[in-house]
Design a protein around this motif. Structure first.
Motif, PDB file in Angstrom:
ATOM      1  N   MET F  24      28.033 -43.552 -15.380  1.00 60.14           N
ATOM      2  CA  MET F  24      29.384 -43.443 -15.719  1.00 60.14           C
ATOM      3  C   MET F  24      30.545 -42.468 -15.414  1.00 60.14           C
ATOM      4  SD  MET F  24      28.554 -45.920 -19.266  1.00 60.14           S
ATOM      5  CE  MET F  24      30.170 -46.544 -19.839  1.00 60.14           C
ATOM      6  N   ALA F  25      30.681 -41.583 -15.515  1.00 63.72           N
ATOM      7  CA  ALA F  25      31.480 -40.518 -14.423  1.00 63.72           C
ATOM      8  C   ALA F  25      32.304 -41.339 -13.316  1.00 63.72           C
ATOM      9  CB  ALA F  25      31.048 -38.965 -14.551  1.00 63.72           C
ATOM     10  N   GLY F  26      31.863 -41.616 -12.966  1.00 61.76           N
ATOM     11  CA  GLY F  26      32.456 -42.583 -11.802  1.00 61.76           C
ATOM     12  C   GLY F  26      33.633 -42.945 -11.540  1.00 61.76           C
ATOM     13  N   ILE F  27      33.721 -43.683 -13.108  1.00 64.01           N
ATOM     14  CA  ILE F  27      34.630 -44.627 -13.702  1.00 64.01           C
ATOM     15  C   ILE F  27      36.110 -43.261 -12.322  1.00 64.01           C
ATOM     16  CG2 ILE F  27      36.181 -45.135 -15.470  1.00 64.01           C
ATOM     17  CD1 ILE F  27      33.733 -45.927 -16.771  1.00 64.01           C
ATOM     18  N   GLY F  28      36.101 -42.422 -13.303  1.00 62.04           N
ATOM     19  CA  GLY F  28      37.068 -41.895 -13.404  1.00 62.04           C
ATOM     20  C   GLY F  28      37.665 -41.530 -11.369  1.00 62.04           C
ATOM     21  N   PRO F  29      36.773 -41.101 -11.100  1.00 67.17           N
ATOM     22  CA  PRO F  29      36.612 -41.099  -9.726  1.00 67.17           C
ATOM     23  C   PRO F  29      37.290 -41.817  -8.665  1.00 67.17           C
ATOM     24  CG  PRO F  29      34.956 -39.326  -9.964  1.00 67.17           C
ATOM     25  CD  PRO F  29      34.866 -40.380 -11.293  1.00 67.17           C
TER      26      PRO F  29
ATOM     27  N   LEU H  21      26.031 -37.710 -21.374  1.00 70.10           N
ATOM     28  CA  LEU H  21      27.480 -37.420 -22.557  1.00 70.10           C
ATOM     29  C   LEU H  21      27.729 -35.929 -21.960  1.00 70.10           C
ATOM     30  CD1 LEU H  21      26.353 -38.065 -25.886  1.00 70.10           C
ATOM     31  CD2 LEU H  21      27.319 -39.420 -24.882  1.00 70.10           C
ATOM     32  N   ALA H  22      27.323 -34.984 -21.597  1.00 68.62           N
ATOM     33  CA  ALA H  22      28.391 -33.765 -20.916  1.00 68.62           C
ATOM     34  C   ALA H  22      28.659 -34.541 -19.676  1.00 68.62           C
ATOM     35  CB  ALA H  22      27.618 -32.326 -20.870  1.00 68.62           C
ATOM     36  N   LEU H  23      27.856 -34.950 -18.181  1.00 70.13           N
ATOM     37  CA  LEU H  23      28.432 -35.272 -17.399  1.00 70.13           C
ATOM     38  C   LEU H  23      29.412 -36.135 -17.214  1.00 70.13           C
ATOM     39  CD1 LEU H  23      27.354 -34.541 -14.819  1.00 70.13           C
ATOM     40  CD2 LEU H  23      25.931 -33.675 -16.725  1.00 70.13           C
ATOM     41  N   MET H  24      29.811 -37.406 -18.089  1.00 76.73           N
ATOM     42  CA  MET H  24      30.875 -38.276 -18.262  1.00 76.73           C
ATOM     43  C   MET H  24      32.495 -37.361 -19.011  1.00 76.73           C
ATOM     44  SD  MET H  24      29.714 -41.215 -21.190  1.00 76.73           S
ATOM     45  CE  MET H  24      30.849 -42.201 -21.139  1.00 76.73           C
ATOM     46  N   ALA H  25      31.891 -36.208 -18.881  1.00 73.09           N
ATOM     47  CA  ALA H  25      33.730 -35.432 -18.644  1.00 73.09           C
ATOM     48  C   ALA H  25      34.526 -35.094 -17.915  1.00 73.09           C
ATOM     49  CB  ALA H  25      33.271 -33.628 -19.167  1.00 73.09           C
ATOM     50  N   GLY H  26      33.050 -36.137 -16.536  1.00 74.77           N
ATOM     51  CA  GLY H  26      33.942 -36.046 -15.059  1.00 74.77           C
ATOM     52  C   GLY H  26      35.219 -37.090 -15.834  1.00 74.77           C
TER      53      GLY H  26
END
Lengths: 89, 89, 89, 89, 89, 89, 89, 89, 89, 89, 89, 89, 89, 89
Positions: F24-29, H21-26
């Motif tokens: 879900m970190a991909g939402i940002g990029p 969770l930590a990776l969601m900081a991205g």
């Protein structure tokens, strides 16, 4: 063992929470219609002689925006009144 | 042991909450249609003589935006009425 | 022990909640299409003679934006009707 | 003891919720494509003679934006149809 | 005691929910690519003769933005197909 | 007693959900790169003769923005493939 | 065993939470109507002689925006008063 | 009794979720760096002759913004590889 | 067994949480009315001689926006005072 | 009875999740620093001869913004390495 | 069996959480009143001679916006002091 | 029965999660300080000769904004180091 | 059976979490007052000779905006100090 | 039965989480003060000769905005130090 709760009570309890969620759909129309009202008031301030037309447009547009709020109300009412009666059949 | 709850009651309870979630889809059309109404009222205020065209465009656009709200209502109604009847078959 | 709940009831209950989540995808198209409708109404107000072209563009764009809402509806319907029948096979 | 729920029922229940989450990805394309439709309608209103080019650009851009919504649909369908069949192997 | 659920069923259930979460990454590219499409359509409306260059830029930029959505799809597919097969080894 | 679930199954289940969160970190990029693509398309529309420079800048900037999405993918893949193998040591 | 809680108590407890959720729909109209009030005050500041028309437009638009808040109140009241009485029948 | 899960399995399971969770900081750097890329592309479009300086500034700024994403990756990797090894000591 | 909690205690506990949720509806009017106050102060700064009209408009608009906050208060009070008394009947 | 989990395992599991939450603080600096990078790139595009000063200002400002991200990393590392060692004393 | 907790303790515990939720309504007025203060300060900067009128308008508008925050406080106090006394009757 | 977990382990586990939440306060200063850095870089680009004054202002303002992030760090450190020692007294 | 926890401990535990929620109301005034400070600083930059008036207006407005934050503090303190003492009566 | 956890441990555990929530109030002042710092830096860039006045205004405004963050810290410290001592009386 949750002994004391009947089927009906479980359904009614869930229905109450479901109705609350359904009614929260009103957040959308509330924001949208308020935006429309603000824009219309602004427009009237600029062109007071077009007030009738602006209000007509605003009301028409708001009426459509109202729809999803009404859907939420309808489903909420169904959850609270119609379903219990249906369950009583 | 949650003894007292039948299969049907469990399904109806979950359906009530699912219907509430589905109806919350109305937040989107509510905001969007209100935006359209506001922009249309503003446009009418600027060009009152184009009112008919503006309203037609607004209604047309809102009608399409309405669709996902109706989808939510349809699924909500299915969850509340059609499925219980289907389950009764 | 949750004795009274059969396999089918558990699946139907989860499906109801899953369908509700899937339908919430309609928030996106609702906001987007409403934005399109508002921009189109504004554009018609500026260039009433281009109304046909503007509406055509708006409808075309909204039709594409509609797609993900329809996906949600399709999966919701599958969850409510197709899967139970499939499960009955 | 949750005695009555088989392995298959547990998987199908989780799949239904997972499919609902996957379909919620449609919120993004819905907002984005609607923005594109609105900008295109605005542009057509300014330059009606460039309508063909604007629509082509909009459709092309929307088609790419559609992709992640389709991914969600694909995974939702896999969760609902392909996996149960696979599980039946 | 959750007696009836095997190891495999637990993993598949969690994988279904994990896949749904992974696919929600598509919200980001959906919004971003739609923004790009809208800006490109607007730019084409202003400079129709630069349409080819604008579309090329838009497609190139969208292709990169697509990547994180594809990552989500890849991990979703892995969760649904590759891991169960791997588990079968 | 959750008797049937082995250590490995518990870890794999949690890993699936953790991988979903990481992706879900991909939402940002996705949002950021789409913004870059839109701005670049707009800039090309204004200065078509600078297209090469604009695209180079956009691609360079997007490549950096991609990084956190790739981190998410890397950790997701580690969670799905590397750790189970490591666990098999 | 949660022995001491009767059916009625369970329903009333869930109703209280459902009513709280339903009332939260008031967030939308609150924001929207405040926006309308701000825009109207701004418009009056520019055209004090059009005050009557602006206020009329604002009140009309706010009245419509009020509706979904009232729906929430209605369902909240039903949950708190009507349903318990109905349950007493 | 959750008999079958060892200490190590519990830690590894929690670590997987913590890493996600930590990776969601991205999400943060992804949005921020994309904004920088868009602004830089826009600036290059206006002043193509300053491209070298703009790109240098953008890359420098993005490199700093990258840092928190890398922190997330570092902690994710520690959670997945270093701690289990440490635990093996 | 949660032996010590009576029906009344369960209802009162849920009512307390429900009342808290209902009061959160005040977030909306708080933002909206503050916006109106800011716009009015701005307008007075531009046209000090229209102060009376601007304040009248602002107060009128805020009074309507207040309504949903009052609904929340009303339902909160009902949950805390009226229902316990009703339950005592 | 969760027999198999020792005190140390419980603390390490909670620490992993706590570290993940602490690292999510990086969302803030990521967005903020990216905004700074974008503004700086824009400023360099307008005043290429002031590049040195702009970059110095940007780096200085970003260094301060970095701090809360580093706090998150520090606490994450403490949670993962220092505390377990401390616990071993 | 949660033996040690009396009815009163359960109610007081839920009341504490409910009061916390009710007080969170203060987020809205806090943002709104701050916006009003900022706009008023800006207006005074432009028309220092109208300071009295601007402050009067701001204070009046903020006083209304304060209301929903006070509602939250009132309900919070009721939850903490009045109800326990009432329960003692 | 969760037999194996001592008082100290429970407190340390909760402290780890509480520290993670406290550190998330860093999202606010991160966004705010980055905004300040961007605005300062922009200002330096416009008035390079005022660089010293701008940087001084920015650093001063950021130092104050840093405070709440430091509060979070302080409480996080207290939760991780001071309290366990205090508990050892 | 959670044998070891007395009534008082349960209330104090819930009060701690409730106090934390109540204090989060400070997010609103924090954003709002900062906005006011920024606008005032901007206004002073434009009209340095009106500094006294601008600061007076800002402080006055911020003082009102502070109120809901103080409410949260008051309720938090009550939850932590007054209630335990009251409970001791 | 959660045998091993004493009253004190339960309170300390809840206090840790409550303190974490209370500290998150710092998100608001962090964003707000950063906004103020950015606006002040911008203003100094425009009117370097008014730097003293601008900084004074900014610091004054930030000091007020700081308050709710300090409230959170105070309650957090009370939760961590004062209450345990109080409990020891």
């Amino acid at each position: 063992m949750i002994q004391g709760i009947s089927n009906e009570a479980f359904i009614l309890g869930c229905s109450a929470i479901g109705a609350g969620l359904a009614l929260m759909a009103g957040i959308g129309p509330g924001i949208g219609q308020g935006y429309a009202a603000g824009k219309a008031a602004e427009a009237v301030g600029r062109q007071p002689e077009a007030q009738g037309d602006i209000i007509k447009t605003m009301i028409l547009g708001q009426a459509v925006a109202e729809s999803t709020g009404i859907y939420g109300l309808v489903v909420g009412i169904i959850l609270l009144f119609v379903r219990p009666l249906l369950g009583a059949l």
